[in-house]
Scaffold this active site. Sequence first.
Site, PDB file in Angstrom:
ATOM      1  N   HIS A 122       0.856  -1.184   0.000  1.00  0.00           N
ATOM      2  CA  HIS A 122       0.000   0.000   0.000  1.00  0.00           C
ATOM      3  C   HIS A 122       0.892   1.234   0.000  1.00  0.00           C
ATOM      4  CE1 HIS A 122       0.985  -0.469   4.240  1.00  0.00           C
ATOM      5  NE2 HIS A 122       0.576   0.770   4.461  1.00  0.00           N
ATOM      6  N   HIS A 159       1.416   3.990   1.948  1.00  0.00           N
ATOM      7  CA  HIS A 159       1.850   4.795   3.078  1.00  0.00           C
ATOM      8  C   HIS A 159       3.375   4.847   2.999  1.00  0.00           C
ATOM      9  CE1 HIS A 159      -2.064   4.124   5.561  1.00  0.00           C
ATOM     10  NE2 HIS A 159      -2.113   5.241   4.878  1.00  0.00           N
ATOM     11  N   ASP A 164       6.045   4.616   4.727  1.00  0.00           N
ATOM     12  CA  ASP A 164       7.003   3.657   5.287  1.00  0.00           C
ATOM     13  C   ASP A 164       7.058   2.354   4.503  1.00  0.00           C
ATOM     14  OD1 ASP A 164       4.390   3.209   6.265  1.00  0.00           O
ATOM     15  OD2 ASP A 164       5.114   2.118   8.012  1.00  0.00           O
ATOM     16  N   HIS A 165       6.225   2.228   3.466  1.00  0.00           N
ATOM     17  CA  HIS A 165       6.217   0.994   2.675  1.00  0.00           C
ATOM     18  C   HIS A 165       6.695   1.185   1.235  1.00  0.00           C
ATOM     19  CE1 HIS A 165       4.031  -1.699   5.542  1.00  0.00           C
ATOM     20  NE2 HIS A 165       3.800  -0.517   6.086  1.00  0.00           N
ATOM     21  N   HIS A 168      -6.955  -1.851   5.798  1.00  0.00           N
ATOM     22  CA  HIS A 168      -6.037  -0.845   6.348  1.00  0.00           C
ATOM     23  C   HIS A 168      -6.527   0.589   6.124  1.00  0.00           C
ATOM     24  CE1 HIS A 168      -2.350   0.493   8.110  1.00  0.00           C
ATOM     25  NE2 HIS A 168      -1.881   1.031   6.991  1.00  0.00           N
ATOM     26  N   ASP A 200       0.310  -4.084   6.118  1.00  0.00           N
ATOM     27  CA  ASP A 200      -0.412  -3.504   7.256  1.00  0.00           C
ATOM     28  C   ASP A 200      -1.890  -3.867   7.181  1.00  0.00           C
ATOM     29  OD1 ASP A 200       1.984  -2.357   7.824  1.00  0.00           O
ATOM     30  OD2 ASP A 200       1.291  -0.281   7.766  1.00  0.00           O
ATOM     31  N   HIS A 206       6.650  -5.266  11.805  1.00  0.00           N
ATOM     32  CA  HIS A 206       6.009  -3.948  11.850  1.00  0.00           C
ATOM     33  C   HIS A 206       5.798  -3.521  13.303  1.00  0.00           C
ATOM     34  CE1 HIS A 206       3.236  -0.624  10.792  1.00  0.00           C
ATOM     35  NE2 HIS A 206       3.822  -0.677   9.610  1.00  0.00           N
TER      36      HIS A 206
END
Length: 307
Positions: free
Chosen positions: A61, A63, A65-66, A138, A208, A264
Site C-alpha cells: 500500500h 503509506h 514507510d512501505h 487498512h 499492514d 512492523h
Amino acid sequence: MIEVIFLGTGGIKPTPERNVPSIAIKVEGELILFDVGEGTLRQMEIAGLSPMKIRRIFITHFHGDHYLGLPALIQTMNLWKRKEPLHIYGPENSIEFIKNLLNSGYFAPSFDVTVHELPGKARLQFEKYEVWAFEVSHGVPALGYVFKEKDRRGSFDLEKIKNLGLEPGPWMKELEEKKVINIGGRTIRLSEVTGPKKRGAKIVYTGDTEPCENVIQFSRRANLLIHEATYLNSEDRGESYHTTVEEACEIWKKSKAFNLALFHRGPRYSFKEYKEGATKLCPQAMIPRDFDRIMVKGAEYVIFKVR
C-alpha cells in the site's frame, strides 16, 4: 531452498534499532522485494544483496514507510547501468503514484519500469513461483501477498520403472525434459514413473492490516505467515487498522499456518521490551530483527537464522 531476509521489521518510522518494512525473498539467485520503505537500499548493502538481482517488487500500500525507498533503489539501478526491465506491482493508483516518484528530480531510468495495478484479488504465474494478491483492511487500498513456490515433480520410482519392464538409463533424462517419450513403440509418460509431487513452499506477507478474514483464508497451511503486529496490547493502539500481538497470534492459529513471524513493531517499543511482551502472549512466534533470515525448504521445514 528459499531464503526470507528481513530488511526492515519496524513500522511507521525508522528507529535506531530497526528500519521500516521491506522483506526480500531469494529464490535461485533472483530477489523479490515486498515493500520498500525508506532506507531499503542501505539495508540491502548491509545484508549483502544486490539491487541488480531484483526482478519484481510488490508494494502492499502507499503509506510512506512501505514505498519511499523506491526512488533511491531505481536511481541506483540506473547508475549501475541496469538493462533488465523492472516490474512493480501494487494496489489501485500504483501507476499514478510511481509515475510521480519517477518524475521527481533530474532523473529518468534508462531501463523499462513497468507498473502493474492489481485488483483486490489476483494470481500471477511466473516460471518457478506464483504470487497471489488479496485485499486486507487498512483504511486505504492495501494488499497482502502469498509467495507460492511451484510444486516439484516427484522422484523417479524404481519400482514403477521395473513394473513397466524398464531399466534405469539415459532415457530418464530425456523423459524428464520432454515429459513424454516413446520406448520400443510404447508411450511412456513422466507421471507413470515418478512418485507424488513435492509441495512447494508457501509464504504469506500481510503488509499492514487490522484483523482480517482474508488473511486467515489465504494463509491456510502456509509454511510461514509474516503478520504485522504493531502493538503489544490493545491499550497501546493509537490509530486503527493495525493488529496487536494477541490478535496476530489468534489469526495464525485459525489459519493453521505452520510458523508465525511478527513484524512492523511500533516505534515506541525497544526490541527487548517487544520480544519479552510478545513471547508471553504468543510463545511460538518468531520475532525477527533487521537482517535475520528464515530458510524455507519445500513443505518440509523452516529454519530461523538470527544475524
